[in-house]
Design a protein around this motif. Structure first.
Motif, PDB file in Angstrom:
ATOM      1  N   GLU A  81     -85.000 114.751 -86.708  1.00 30.88           N
ATOM      2  CA  GLU A  81     -84.773 116.160 -86.379  1.00 30.88           C
ATOM      3  C   GLU A  81     -84.353 116.317 -84.918  1.00 30.88           C
ATOM      4  O   GLU A  81     -83.413 117.062 -84.602  1.00 30.88           O
ATOM      5  N   ASP A  82     -85.036 115.606 -84.026  1.00 28.68           N
ATOM      6  CA  ASP A  82     -84.688 115.663 -82.604  1.00 28.68           C
ATOM      7  C   ASP A  82     -83.278 115.129 -82.352  1.00 28.68           C
ATOM      8  O   ASP A  82     -82.547 115.663 -81.518  1.00 28.68           O
ATOM      9  N   LEU A  83     -82.925 114.076 -83.074  1.00 29.25           N
ATOM     10  CA  LEU A  83     -81.577 113.514 -82.964  1.00 29.25           C
ATOM     11  C   LEU A  83     -80.540 114.560 -83.355  1.00 29.25           C
ATOM     12  O   LEU A  83     -79.578 114.794 -82.626  1.00 29.25           O
ATOM     13  N   TRP A  84     -80.753 115.188 -84.495  1.00 26.94           N
ATOM     14  CA  TRP A  84     -79.801 116.178 -84.989  1.00 26.94           C
ATOM     15  C   TRP A  84     -79.673 117.349 -84.018  1.00 26.94           C
ATOM     16  O   TRP A  84     -78.574 117.796 -83.709  1.00 26.94           O
ATOM     17  N   ARG A  85     -80.804 117.813 -83.520  1.00 28.88           N
ATOM     18  CA  ARG A  85     -80.790 118.953 -82.587  1.00 28.88           C
ATOM     19  C   ARG A  85     -80.254 118.573 -81.210  1.00 28.88           C
ATOM     20  O   ARG A  85     -79.617 119.385 -80.542  1.00 28.88           O
ATOM     21  N   GLY A  86     -80.529 117.354 -80.768  1.00 24.08           N
ATOM     22  CA  GLY A  86     -80.172 116.955 -79.413  1.00 24.08           C
ATOM     23  C   GLY A  86     -78.788 116.362 -79.259  1.00 24.08           C
ATOM     24  O   GLY A  86     -78.267 116.297 -78.148  1.00 24.08           O
ATOM     25  N   LEU A  87     -78.182 115.949 -80.347  1.00 18.95           N
ATOM     26  CA  LEU A  87     -76.891 115.270 -80.255  1.00 18.95           C
ATOM     27  C   LEU A  87     -75.806 116.111 -79.572  1.00 18.95           C
ATOM     28  O   LEU A  87     -75.059 115.579 -78.747  1.00 18.95           O
ATOM     29  N   PRO A  88     -75.706 117.408 -79.850  1.00 18.92           N
ATOM     30  CA  PRO A  88     -74.658 118.174 -79.167  1.00 18.92           C
ATOM     31  C   PRO A  88     -74.808 118.183 -77.641  1.00 18.92           C
ATOM     32  O   PRO A  88     -73.816 118.298 -76.922  1.00 18.92           O
TER      33      PRO A  88
END
Length: 193
Positions: A55-62
């Protein structure tokens, strides 16, 4: 892993975040899950932290600025996901991940990653490591098992409350090694000098 890093860099450059996230989870997911399993020593806790990581990856990638390698960044995400999960008084089980695709990828990594490839010697070492704090275990896994540089280890383990530099991480590692050696001697796994 250089090919994975290059592929991710290309996907980020063309703003294909979904493919970049999928490549990250496929390329680094098994190692991240193994890292979290080493910290947790419990499949459910490792799964919870891995879900939080995804979840953190998905949210933080941008917002990923590429100040560090993707590898270093994902270990930092995993360490912070672990810390947050452990701080929660009530751990959430089976929390859904933001997207169906990310949920599917997380499940794929979980199903193909063996959490416990054991032998008698590995079991003995695991019992010794079990006596270490999560931070001490993280130092060992990141440096020995994942071969991260001291600056990468320091970057991963730095928190808003405590910034680590490479020299401090190396000194802490030496203390952990000495403690682990004493534990091994006390357990009869090593002869005392």
């Amino acid at each position: 892993m250089e090919a994975v890093e290059a592929e991710i860099a290309h996907l980020l450059e063309v703003s294909d975040l979904q493919s970049a996230a999928a490549t990250i989870v496929r390329g680094y997911g098994p190692a991240i899950l193994g890292y979290l399993a080493a910290l947790a020593r419990d499949a459910d806790r490792a799964d919870d932290a891995f879900s939080q990581f995804c979840e953190d990856l998905w949210r933080g990638l941008p917002a990923f600025r590429r100040d560090a390698s993707v590898r270093t960044w994902v270990y930092k995400l995993a360490w912070h996901a672990w810390l947050r999960n452990e701080r929660e008084a009530f751990r959430r089980h089976g929390r859904p991940i933001t997207t169906e695709e990310m949920s599917r990828l997380a499940a794929e990594v979980r199903s193909t990653t063996a959490l416990h490839l054991r032998s008698e010697a590995k079991d003995a070492v695991a019992r010794l490591r079990g006596q270490l704090t999560p931070a001490e275990q993280s130092l060992l896994v990141l440096r020995i098992d994942r071969d991260l540089s001291w600056s990468e280890v320091a970057s991963v383990m730095s928190t808003p409350e405590e910034h680590l530099d490479a020299q401090t991480a190396a000194k802490r590692f030496q203390r952990v090694k000495a403690r682990l050696r004493k534990l091994a001697e006390a357990a009869g796994l090593l002869e005392k000098p």
